[in-house]
Design an enzyme around this catalytic site. Structure first.
Site, mmCIF file in Angstrom:
data_model
loop_
_atom_site.group_PDB
_atom_site.id
_atom_site.type_symbol
_atom_site.label_atom_id
_atom_site.label_comp_id
_atom_site.label_asym_id
_atom_site.label_seq_id
_atom_site.Cartn_x
_atom_site.Cartn_y
_atom_site.Cartn_z
ATOM 1 N N CYS A 1 5.145 14.328 9.996
ATOM 2 C CA CYS A 1 6.035 13.170 10.119
ATOM 3 C C CYS A 1 7.455 13.610 9.753
ATOM 4 O O CYS A 1 7.673 14.729 9.287
ATOM 5 C CB CYS A 1 5.574 12.075 9.162
ATOM 6 S SG CYS A 1 5.518 12.678 7.451
ATOM 7 N N CYS B 1 10.778 11.296 0.341
ATOM 8 C CA CYS B 1 10.962 10.707 1.670
ATOM 9 C C CYS B 1 11.726 9.384 1.576
ATOM 10 O O CYS B 1 11.492 8.582 0.666
ATOM 11 C CB CYS B 1 9.602 10.472 2.313
ATOM 12 S SG CYS B 1 9.724 9.709 3.937
ATOM 13 N N HIS C 1 -2.791 8.324 -6.552
ATOM 14 C CA HIS C 1 -2.017 9.065 -5.551
ATOM 15 C C HIS C 1 -0.593 9.273 -6.080
ATOM 16 O O HIS C 1 -0.008 8.379 -6.697
ATOM 17 C CB HIS C 1 -1.995 8.274 -4.243
ATOM 18 C CG HIS C 1 -1.416 9.027 -3.087
ATOM 19 N ND1 HIS C 1 -0.058 9.202 -2.929
ATOM 20 C CD2 HIS C 1 -2.001 9.659 -2.040
ATOM 21 C CE1 HIS C 1 0.162 9.901 -1.824
ATOM 22 N NE2 HIS C 1 -1.001 10.198 -1.270
ATOM 23 N N GLU D 1 2.290 9.252 -4.749
ATOM 24 C CA GLU D 1 3.304 8.270 -4.345
ATOM 25 C C GLU D 1 3.143 6.973 -5.133
ATOM 26 O O GLU D 1 4.133 6.387 -5.609
ATOM 27 C CB GLU D 1 3.190 7.986 -2.840
ATOM 28 C CG GLU D 1 4.236 6.984 -2.372
ATOM 29 C CD GLU D 1 3.942 6.448 -0.982
ATOM 30 O OE1 GLU D 1 3.560 7.233 -0.095
ATOM 31 O OE2 GLU D 1 4.096 5.229 -0.789
ATOM 32 N N SER E 1 -5.722 13.727 1.920
ATOM 33 C CA SER E 1 -4.589 13.121 2.625
ATOM 34 C C SER E 1 -4.922 11.675 2.976
ATOM 35 O O SER E 1 -5.846 11.412 3.757
ATOM 36 C CB SER E 1 -4.284 13.921 3.895
ATOM 37 O OG SER E 1 -3.503 13.145 4.781
ATOM 38 N N SER E 2 -4.176 10.759 2.406
ATOM 39 C CA SER E 2 -4.444 9.332 2.599
ATOM 40 C C SER E 2 -4.316 8.937 4.066
ATOM 41 O O SER E 2 -5.197 8.287 4.638
ATOM 42 C CB SER E 2 -3.463 8.529 1.743
ATOM 43 O OG SER E 2 -3.528 7.167 2.040
ATOM 44 N N SER F 1 0.453 15.374 7.283
ATOM 45 C CA SER F 1 0.673 16.578 6.477
ATOM 46 C C SER F 1 0.004 17.803 7.097
ATOM 47 O O SER F 1 -0.142 18.826 6.432
ATOM 48 C CB SER F 1 0.147 16.344 5.059
ATOM 49 O OG SER F 1 -1.162 15.825 5.093
HETATM 50 S S1 SF4 Z 1 3.869 9.733 5.675
HETATM 51 FE FE1 SF4 Z 1 4.973 9.856 3.703
HETATM 52 S S2 SF4 Z 1 6.355 11.596 3.960
HETATM 53 FE FE2 SF4 Z 1 5.676 11.009 6.007
HETATM 54 S S3 SF4 Z 1 7.277 9.608 6.781
HETATM 55 FE FE3 SF4 Z 1 5.652 8.368 5.835
HETATM 56 S S4 SF4 Z 1 6.335 8.073 3.711
HETATM 57 FE FE4 SF4 Z 1 7.509 9.764 4.551
#
Ligand code: SF4
Length: 408
Positions: free
Chosen positions: A64, A149, A177, A179, A314-315, A376
């Protein structure tokens, strides 16, 4: 989207605006993580036919904008501070290959702060860091590269507003997590800030039952003790609530949770009071949303099976798997070595935590297979999966596909 922060930064903190990424750095990142094969399929309208296999790639998959940014900043930091030690505060993203590659270019995991000096450089991952950890890092005087991000910062602004307005934040996310840990800390940074974390719709249902009075508060005593802010008092702290999401949750579930909590507030306080006591803003990031939409679109092809590639922790990858598993046989794999043979596959089933081995996963005859990868997951890993898939299916790689250079 560029990384950004809401406050004026000291000179020792670098974001994209301060650490201009050179085009040569971008090329290095593309070389390390890209895939010529994936790019070739992308150019063929996301579809290719190899012998008995028809492969469809989701129209949005893989890295992303937040991950692209984080990696480019990390590599640029390596180039700019070539004579300094560079550390990573946690995993930059949830992918072992990516974290291993960063270690290979000399960016090491941070193991405590005791040895840090002002000469050192520390990279803050895309998930962000809890505010106490960030404060401790700043006190060391080291140089910080902030790759948080922009979409995560957007969530922080939202929960900060809730806290300032006296609303308790209900976070739809995974409590541990990175985040969500950072988001929780942002709530607590505001005096009087409170939160409770719900992992899924069933936990939100229990919370809603307490709000609407269908269940006594004491029924959720253990839940509040584990997943709410210190000193949380459900009798006091559920009078005004605002919903926010971890950016990578399943969008449809977040919507259902918002509706369920809103209904509970209506039961308890009446429709007229709801605008003053309930807020909800979808903070799922656009990259997560478009990857979920692309899987829904892919499933409309009626694939015989789906391969979802990404780290098991990975969520966003897990949610892509859950979507697909509701429609067809789906295998969440971490890489090509999970495809042991046409008989055996190692994978993590949807809604489960551990890896299992399944048999007879690749039927004989013509097959339509859907593929996607989490935010990711480097294209390089997806490319290796495609090569391995063709091999275990007993087919041959098209001669025009090179498996050298920019990777499979
Ligand atoms: S998945 Fe996470 S790192 Fe990727 S754009 Fe969305 S918030 Fe940002």
């Amino acid at each position: 989207m560029a990384s950004q922060v809401a406050v004026t930064l000291p000179e020792s903190v670098h974001t994209r605006s301060r650490l201009f990424v050179q085009s040569s750095t971008r090329q290095t990142v593309a070389h390390h993580f890209g895939s010529a094969i994936v790019e070739a399929i992308r150019q063929q309208d996301y579809t290719c036919r190899v012998g008995r296999l028809t492969l469809h790639l989701a129209r949005e998959f893989g890295f992303c904008y937040g991950v692209d940014d984080a990696l480019e900043l990390a590599y640029e930091a390596r180039r700019r501070f070539h004579d300094r030690k560079i550390y990573l505060a946690g995993e930059i993203i949830h992918n072992p290959m990516v974290n291993g590659q960063l270690a290979a270019v000399g960016i090491q995991p941070l193991d405590g702060l005791a040895h840090l000096t002002p000469q050192d450089v520390v990279i803050i991952p895309a998930f962000g860091l809890p505010t106490p950890e960030l404060s401790r890092l700043r006190q060391t005087g080291c140089t910080l590269i902030d790759t948080t991000c922009g979409s995560v910062v957007h969530v922080w602004k939202r929960v900060e507003r809730y806290a300032r307005d006296g609303f308790t934040t209900v976070i739809h996310g995974k409590y541990d997590h990175e985040e969500t840990a950072a988001t929780r800390s942002q709530v607590l940074a505001i005096p009087g800030g409170r939160y409770v974390v719900v992992r899924d719709l069933s936990e939100a249902e229990r919370l809603a039952d307490v709000i609407s009075g269908l269940q006594p508060v004491d029924m959720l005593h253990d839940f509040f003790a584990r997943f709410a802010s210190p000193g949380f008092d459900p009798r006091r702290d559920l009078e005004k609530i605002g919903l926010a999401n971890q950016t990578t949750m399943l969008a449809s579930e977040s919507l259902a949770i918002a509706e369920r909590l809103r209904a509970a507030m209506t039961v308890r306080y009446g429709e007229d009071e709801v605008p003053f006591r309930f807020r909800s803003f979808d903070t799922i990031c656009s990259a997560t949303q478009v990857r979920q939409d692309a899987v829904a679109q892919l499933l409309a092809y009626g694939p015989d099976l789906m391969l979802v590639v990404g780290g098991y922790n990975s969520s966003n990858t897990g949610h892509l798997c859950e979507m697909a598993a509701a429609v067809c046989p789906t295998y969440h794999i971490t890489g090509a070595d999970c495809l042991v043979s046409a008989e055996r596959i190692r994978h993590k089933p949807a809604f489960q935590t551990g890896e299992v081995e399944s048999h007879h996963w690749l039927p004989a005859g013509k097959l339509t297979i859907g593929l996607t990868s989490g935010a990711s997951t480097p294209d390089r890993i997806l490319g290796e999966v495609i090569v391995r898939l063709i091999d275990v299916a007993g087919e041959s790689l098209p001669p025009e596909w090179s498996v050298s250079g920019a990777g499979a």
